[in-house]
Scaffold this active site. Structure first.
Site, PDB file in Angstrom:
ATOM      1  N   GLU A  41      41.626 -13.712 -32.402  1.00 51.35           N
ATOM      2  CA  GLU A  41      41.261 -13.730 -30.984  1.00 51.35           C
ATOM      3  C   GLU A  41      41.213 -12.314 -30.396  1.00 51.35           C
ATOM      4  OE1 GLU A  41      42.898 -15.907 -26.888  1.00 51.35           O
ATOM      5  OE2 GLU A  41      44.256 -15.567 -28.580  1.00 51.35           O
ATOM      6  N   LYS A 114      37.223 -20.839 -23.783  1.00 46.41           N
ATOM      7  CA  LYS A 114      38.577 -21.373 -23.925  1.00 46.41           C
ATOM      8  C   LYS A 114      38.934 -22.304 -22.771  1.00 46.41           C
ATOM      9  CE  LYS A 114      43.239 -19.562 -24.933  1.00 46.41           C
ATOM     10  NZ  LYS A 114      43.957 -18.296 -25.225  1.00 46.41           N
ATOM     11  N   CYS A 151      43.271 -20.211 -29.620  1.00 51.59           N
ATOM     12  CA  CYS A 151      44.698 -19.980 -29.384  1.00 51.59           C
ATOM     13  C   CYS A 151      45.378 -21.132 -28.641  1.00 51.59           C
ATOM     14  CB  CYS A 151      44.907 -18.634 -28.686  1.00 51.59           C
ATOM     15  SG  CYS A 151      46.590 -17.967 -28.892  1.00 51.59           S
TER      16      CYS A 151
END
Length: 289
Positions: A41, A114, A151
């Site tokens: 990331e 995200k 993540c």
């Protein structure tokens, strides 16, 4: 049969140097036979979310203008590999933690933003990112249909299940996680891995996770990232794992057709009861009537 790779390395303040490092590990992974290569990331910079620092908004770029995306498109064409590229995206006056999905041949298939944005000591992402508005997606690449999330997304079983229901054959999670600076006694590494091992087992498909390494310091917090990038098989067993401290490239090969046959025979999607799952559509678990 396809081969996937997870990579990990430390990042510096030099964006060009970080991109060169990413280029090098991608090339090495391709030499090892990898068809889909995952980089961690936000690899272009240190993990700047350790503190609130407005100057880092300047690091964000539109996807089409990002040099890492352009470089990865060139690499994908040259090496015939699939490259999910984690970038800080500016879209008008909005900012997202995004993944550009680059197919073998260099085609930009699209972008995922995200969905789950954390806020905790050393991980102040809500200051920098809006919640993603793309929804979860899967991508039909030259080497299989992949689901990619980012993540904090990986802690939510809904993320993995949604991508599996949409047809993913392998799940990928680029990551930046390490110590909890407010409490050095916390070591979440094993918890982090077990969560994703559960996704693999419950959805009967491999999972690939790439994390960064190194210690990074801001004006308030110091975080030691614990690497440990790993690949599971379709039962959740870890088949390859990097250590906590070293730059690494790990690979594993899978027969997606055999895994599909196993998944169908196991029956976890056949026996689902979506009509009973209404509470999961609410924050408090209460079904509104």
């Amino acid at each position: 049969m396809i081969t996937v790779a997870a990579t990990q390395f430390a990042c510096t303040e030099d964006r060009v140097e970080n991109l060169e490092r990413a280029d090098r590990v991608v090339r090495e992974a391709a030499k090892q036979g990898a068809n889909i290569i995952l980089i961690q990331e936000l690899f272009e910079t240190p993990y700047f979310c350790k503190t609130h620092e407005p100057k880092y908004f300047n690091a964000a770029m539109p996807i089409a203008e990002n040099p890492a995306v352009r470089r990865f498109q060139s690499l994908a064409r040259e090496l015939n590999v699939v490259l999910p590229a984690s970038v800080y995206e500016r879209a008008g006056n909005a900012f997202y933690n995004s993944i550009a999905i680059i197919d073998a041949g260099g085609e930009l298939l699209g972008t995922y933003r995200k969905s789950h944005i954390p806020e905790s000591p050393g991980y102040h992402e809500k200051f920098y990112f809006s919640p993603g508005d793309t929804g979860f997606k899967v991508w039909r690449t030259r080497f299989g249909t992949i689901g990619v999330a980012i993540c904090w997304d990986q802690w939510f079983p809904e993320t993995a299940r949604t991508m599996a229901l949409m047809g993913a054959e392998i799940l990928f999670f680029p990551t930046a996680i390490g110590s909890e600076p407010q409490d050095p006694k916390i070591d979440s590494r094993d918890h982090w891995q077990r969560t994703m091992q559960g996704h693999a087992a419950a959805n009967v498909m491999p999972v690939v996770a790439s994390n960064r390494i190194g210690t990074e310091t801001s004006d308030r917090w110091t975080v030691a990232y614990y690497g440990s990038s790993f690949i599971t098989d379709h039962t959740g067993a870890i088949v390859k794992q990097a250590d906590r401290d070293s730059e690494a490239i790990i690979t594993a090969s899978f027969d997606l057709e055999k895994i599909r046959e196993y998944r169908e025979a196991w029956g976890v999607f056949r026996d689902r009861r979506p009509e009973l799952y209404a509470p999961i559509m609410t924050l408090d678990g209460a079904v509104k009537r």
